[in-house]
Design a protein around this motif. Sequence first.
Motif, short mmCIF file in Angstrom:
data_model
loop_
_atom_site.label_atom_id
_atom_site.label_comp_id
_atom_site.label_asym_id
_atom_site.label_seq_id
_atom_site.Cartn_x
_atom_site.Cartn_y
_atom_site.Cartn_z
N LEU A 1 0.77 -1.27 -0.02
CA LEU A 1 -0.08 -0.18 0.05
C LEU A 1 0.81 1.12 0.00
O LEU A 1 1.90 1.20 0.74
N LEU A 5 0.18 4.88 0.77
CA LEU A 5 -0.70 5.78 1.14
C LEU A 5 -0.22 7.38 0.73
O LEU A 5 -1.21 8.19 0.46
N ALA A 6 0.89 7.59 0.53
CA ALA A 6 1.39 8.92 0.38
C ALA A 6 0.85 9.05 -1.20
O ALA A 6 0.67 10.11 -1.75
N ALA A 27 -2.78 9.49 -1.10
CA ALA A 27 -2.83 11.06 -0.66
C ALA A 27 -4.17 11.24 0.15
O ALA A 27 -3.99 11.74 0.88
#
Lengths: 387, 387
Positions: B285, B287-288, B291
């Motif tokens: 994953l 996540l950055a 966003a």
Amino acid sequence: MTRRLSLFGATGSVGQSTLDLVRRDGEAWSVGVLTANSDVAELAKLAREFRPDVAVIADETRHGELVEALAGTGIAAAAGADALVEAAQRPADLVMAAIVGIAGLAPTMAAIEAGTDVALANKESLVSAGELMTAAARKSGATILPVDSEHNAIFQCLAGGRIDQVRRIILTASGGPFRTMSGDDMARVTPAQAVAHPNWSMGAKISVDSATMMNKGLELIEAHHLFPVGLDRIEILVHPQSVIHSLVEYIDCSTLAQLGSPDMRIPISSALAWPQRMATPCAPLDLAGIARLDFQAPDEVRFPATALCRAAIAEGGARPAQLNAANEVAVAAFLAGRISFPAIVDTVRRVIDGQPPMVPTSLHDIFSVDASSRAAAQLLVDQYEHA
Amino acid sequence: MTRRLSLFGATGSVGQSTLDLVRRDGEAWSVGVLTANSDVAELAKLAREFRPDVAVIADETRHGELVEALAGTGIAAAAGADALVEAAQRPADLVMAAIVGIAGLAPTMAAIEAGTDVALANKESLVSAGELMTAAARKSGATILPVDSEHNAIFQCLAGGRIDQVRRIILTASGGPFRTMSGDDMARVTPAQAVAHPNWSMGAKISVDSATMMNKGLELIEAHHLFPVGLDRIEILVHPQSVIHSLVEYIDCSTLAQLGSPDMRIPISSALAWPQRMATPCAPLDLAGIARLDFQAPDEVRFPATALCRAAIAEGGARPAQLNAANEVAVAAFLAGRISFPAIVDTVRRVIDGQPPMVPTSLHDIFSVDASSRAAAQLLVDQYEHA
């Protein structure tokens, strides 16, 4: 079954939250020890309510006051650093280590060496003496239960899992109040701006650490000691809303996260009740109300503190203790209006560069590193001020 | 140690993903049973690769073809519903129940009654016969490991926790492709629009269920059977990105969540390796990179299916089986262009209203409820078409 709690740092924020939970679940707990730094009146008031065997005031000059305040209660009154260590050696089911700063190190180590499980809210002791502390816990069998919301989140995400099946640990960071500020503007921020944390109500020191992101760097060091997955498997993710407190990604690419409202009673209750859980009066998370969570990679150019911490723990030995000591001095100087905001992390870097590498093998070594690093930082602060 | 796997529904999406994982970790597994509905060629190909003791084709008319296709391999070829049940009774460490629809019910129950742990991807069997199935598991000691990504997430968040310390289970829902569409516009959507799921690549039936949110309602029924916390403690939260697969909130207001990329191999691997974990080739994953995650409360006016499911499971007995059967017929009619999108859930509601309440006590009862509900739904569909 009543469990026996020794609470170090009873009058601080974590101490008060701990007692709030104990108060609501009085049947479950008996309090054996209460300590405070210097607030005799508050300590005596709490002692009269919770009836510990012993109350300890760290400031030795206030021993007489405490004795007087507890006269007739049957509660022993003690004072000073040695009394703190002795109190930590008393039998207990759990020691809550909530003294702020390096002052918490000796009693926390004493509890761990006695084999007592420790709920650890004293970040600095783990940063400065993480290797000694985790080695002592391995030897005595004591469990260290992290109270910091991020580390408590990781601890919860590891329950039922195996650390050798962890692929990554992801520490979330709010990014602090200057997350979107340019480097130039950061040179002009005031202490008042720096202590205004967007999500948590915290003390001034930790608020500034959050603004520099040094706090996340210190947490990286903590995480490295608490969860030995290898430094390159611990990452930082900026998450401005601080709703996800941290995440653990497993080898199957399944990621577990712990989320909650910004209320320290949640991680404190987790440590108190572990391996069970206890009801708390905290607000349940309302994700539909929050509506949106954001994430971004950290910017280590504008916020160099986390890279500095990563380098310090990679080098190991005394480096993290030097870093922590220099940071405490630099933050105090910033709060006193003596140095600029960017000078905080500069000071830390320059102290580390100027101090010799060494491997501390005792608390005495740690205290000596701490003292010499503080002195070095103080010198640099004086130079900044007169520059 | 090699574990023995029986795979029911080998040629479907979950079956193929399961074999992909087994193929990558061949040392860990031996395959005892492979089954398929009607695709003899693919079943024979897989059987030649994985060398089960027996391969079963559900369609009895194809027995001869399968015998011929496996000639000389030493693999027994069987066909028909009884052969599926017999295969499910063979000793195995894990049965993967990945047959789609009510056809999966009898072999899944046979495996559970034999005390074999079941990785359950066959939603319809739990929806229709949840009480019989969980009672059988309690009696035989079989563990039901959910493969649906939401239920697998909840299962993971409960590892190391206790169900009596759960405050809420929160099932996340993408909201489907019509999440932001007005009710009027929904009356005109086409099958092609409905099968275009925003996050997951899935079959037509489940994609339409996702568009009506009936899928989430069926999952609510599943969750009620798998995690008996009380129906009023299971909530639905719309989360368009489908990154958080579900959440468990504990009594201390700590919430655990499981997150991952939209790859069914993650929950499948979790069920295969439980209580350990196995490496997968899935994307970690980011996540950055993602966003942003959004959340909103479900709208049960535009999407009445979840409320209908909640009422069905609250009434219990045959209601969920009636609902599931009617929904299958209605979705097929919608996909065939015979009824409108809103008529799917209307049909289901009208079937339930028209069928008598009863409490099924055997699979025979379930099959009979299923058949009569399908017939009732078919009648309604004909009426819609000629209206």
